[in-house]
Design an enzyme around this catalytic site. Structure first.
Site, short mmCIF file in Angstrom:
data_model
loop_
_atom_site.label_atom_id
_atom_site.label_comp_id
_atom_site.label_asym_id
_atom_site.label_seq_id
_atom_site.Cartn_x
_atom_site.Cartn_y
_atom_site.Cartn_z
CE LYS A 4 -0.19 0.03 4.59
NZ LYS A 4 -1.28 -0.59 5.92
NE ARG B 103 -6.77 0.67 12.17
CZ ARG B 103 -5.51 0.38 11.03
NH1 ARG B 103 -4.59 1.34 10.78
NH2 ARG B 103 -5.22 -0.36 10.30
CE1 TYR C 124 14.35 31.27 7.20
CE2 TYR C 124 14.72 29.32 6.94
CZ TYR C 124 14.45 30.35 5.93
OH TYR C 124 14.25 30.50 4.79
CG MET D 158 11.54 23.92 1.48
SD MET D 158 10.73 25.57 -0.23
CE MET D 158 9.23 26.32 1.23
C1 LIG Z 1 -1.04 -1.35 6.38
C2 LIG Z 1 -1.06 -3.16 7.15
C3 LIG Z 1 -0.30 -4.25 7.34
C4 LIG Z 1 1.15 -4.30 7.87
O1 LIG Z 1 1.12 -3.71 8.62
P1 LIG Z 1 2.91 -3.58 8.78
O2 LIG Z 1 3.32 -2.61 10.63
O3 LIG Z 1 3.90 -2.29 8.30
O4 LIG Z 1 4.08 -5.04 9.00
C5 LIG Z 1 -0.67 -5.48 7.40
N1 LIG Z 1 -2.28 -5.60 7.55
C6 LIG Z 1 -2.67 -4.01 7.38
C7 LIG Z 1 -4.99 -4.44 7.62
C8 LIG Z 1 -2.45 -3.20 7.73
O5 LIG Z 1 -3.31 -2.51 7.55
#
Ligand SMILES: *Cc1c(COP(=O)(O)O)cnc(C)c1O
Length: 368
Positions: free
Chosen positions: A35, A130, A260, A308
Site C-alpha cells: 500500500k 478501526r 532560521y 525547506m
Molecule cells: C498496513 C497493514 C499491514 C502491514 O503492517 P506492517 O506493520 O507494515 O507490517 C498489515 N495488515 C493490514 C490490515 C494493514 O493495513
C-alpha cells in the site's frame, strides 16, 4: 547538474527481507504489503524485489490495476475492501480478493452482478476498533456471506494493535487472540492475523502465524519495534537510501548561530556543512539538533532547524569533508556504512513508516 539529492531503492534488500518473513513463518504464505505506493518505494520498483511473494496486499484499486499491468497474475488483496458498490466490478474483472469489514460491503456484494465468485477476507474487529465486525457479530456476517452466490470462498482475518510491544504490561496480542479464538475456532477458511511486528515477535504463539502473514514494514527494512530491537537484530536490510551532498561549508566562531530562528548557537569555533536536503524533500522538519546523519560515511549530527531545501551538519568528526562530500540521510552510506531510518525517525518524534512514505515527488528515485 540537477540538485544532488536522490533516493535509491535496493531491490536485493527487498528480496532479502521478504525471505526473512518466510524464515519466520515457514509454513505460511506471505503477503507483501505494498500500500501507499509500496511504502514510498514505488510499486513498480518494489515489485522487482518482492516478486517472490505469494500475494500483494494494498488499498487502492489503481495500484491493483498497476500490479495486473505488471503481469502479476497471483493473489491481490484489497485491505480495506470496496469503497463503493461499483468497485466490485473491478474486483471481478481483475480477480481481486477483498476484505469485507462492514454490513454495507455485504449489501454491495449481494447486489453485485457477476459470474465470477469472489474470494473475500472477512475481517474481525478483535480489539483495535478501526475496521471489522465485532466478535459477537462475526458469525452472522459469515453466514450472510456464505449464502451469497457471488462469494466463492471466505477467509478470516484480523489486525493486531500492539504486536510491537506490551499492552498495559501484558503480552500485546493476548487479549485480541482470545477474542479471535473464541469467535472463529469452529469456522472454516484460511486465516491471516500477523503484521510485521507479529511476524517478528509472536510466531512461537499458537494461531498467530496462521495461513498468511502480512509483511509490510519489515519488507522495506523498517523495524516495527525500534528501539527495543534494531534492523541488525531482526536481520533486516534497508530497502531505501536517501542521500545528497554538501553544497557549502562554513567556519563558525563561538557565539554564531545556525539557520532560521538561531536555535543552535555554538560555544566554540565549529566547521559546519550545508546539505542539499530539506523538508520539501520529505526530510522531517521536526528532526532537531543532534539527529544522526552520515558525511562521507562518518556519523555526525544535524545542527539547528531543518529548512525547506537545506539542513546543516557538524563536520567535527569528518574534517576532510568538503563541497561534494556524500551525505546519507538514512540507509546505506559509502564503504558499507549504515544509518537506520528508525533512528532518524525517532529523533524527529516519528516512525520509519512515515519517513519512507513521505519522500517528496521532487526527489529523483533510482533502483540501486
Ligand atoms: C498496513 C497493514 C499491514 C502491514 O503492517 P506492517 O506493520 O507494515 O507490517 C498489515 N495488515 C493490514 C490490515 C494493514 O493495513
Amino acid at each position: 547538474m540537477p540538485r544532488p539529492i536522490e533516493a535509491l531503492i535496493h531491490t536485493e534488500a527487498l528480496a532479502h527481507n521478504l525471505e526473512r518473513a518466510r524464515q519466520q513463518a515457514p509454513d505460511a504464505r506471505v503477503w507483501a504489503v505494498v500500500k501507499a505506493n509500496a511504502y514510498g518505494h514505488g510499486l513498480e520498483r518494489a515489485f522487482e524485489g518482492l516478486r517472490a511473494a505469494d500475494g500483494f496486499a494494498l488499498l487502492d484499486l489503481d495500484e491493483a490495476q498497476r500490479l495486473r499491468d505488471l503481469d502479476w497474475r497471483g493473489p491481490v488483496l484489497l485491505l480495506e475492501g470496496a469503497f463503493e458498490a461499483r468497485d466490485l466490478e473491478l474486483c471481478s474483472r481483475l480477480n481481486l480478493w477483498h476484505v469485507v469489514h462492514c454490513e454495507q460491503q455485504i449489501d454491495w456484494l449481494a447486489a453485485h452482478k457477476t459470474h465470477q465468485g469472489h474470494r473475500v477476507f472477512l475481517k474481525m474487529n478483535s480489539g483495535m476498533n478501526r475496521l471489522g465486525f465485532r466478535p459477537q457479530a462475526f458469525r452472522s456476517a459469515w453466514t450472510r456471506l456464505n449464502a451469497l452466490p457471488q462469494v466463492d470462498e471466505i477467509s478470516l482475518m484480523t489486525h493486531l494493535s500492539d504486536a510491537d510491544a506490551d499492552r498495559f504490561g501484558h503480552n500485546g496480542i493476548a487479549h485480541q487472540m482470545a477474542a479471535w479464538a473464541a469467535a472463529t475456532h469452529d469456522l472454516p477458511g484460511e486465516r491471516s492475523l500477523a503484521n510485521s511486528a507479529a511476524t517478528l515477535r509472536h510466531m512461537a504463539e499458537a494461531g498467530v502465524r496462521a495461513d498468511w502473514v502480512r509483511a509490510g514494514i519489515m519488507s522495506y527494512g523498517g523495524v516495527p519495534d525500534y528501539p527495543e530491537h534494531d534492523a541488525a537484530h531482526w536481520g533486516l536490510q534497508p530497502a531505501m537510501t536517501l542521500r545528497s551532498k554538501l553544497i557549502a561549508t562554513q567556519d563558525l566562531q563561538a557565539g554564531d548561530s545556525v539557520g532560521y530562528g538561531s536555535s543552535h548557537v555554538t560555544n566554540a569555533p565549529l566547521r559546519i556543512g550545508i546539505v542539499a536536503c530539506g523538508y520539501a524533500d520529505g526530510y522531517p522538519r521536526h528532526a532537531g539538533t543532534g539527529t544522526p546523519i552520515l558525511v562521507d560515511g562518518v556519523r555526525t549530527r544535524t545542527l539547528g532547524r531543518v529548512s525547506m531545501d537545506m539542513l546543516a551538519v557538524d563536520l567535527t568528526p569528518v574534517p576532510t569533508a568538503q563541497i561534494g562530500s556524500e551525505v546519507t540521510l538514512w540507509g546505506c552510506g559509502p564503504g558499507g556504512t549504515l544509518l537506520g531510518i528508525d533512528e532518524v525517525a525517532r529523533a524527529a518524534g516519528t516512525i520509519g513508516y512515515e519517513l519512507m512514505c513521505a519522500v517528496a515527488p521532487r526527489v529523483p528515485v533510482r533502483v540501486a
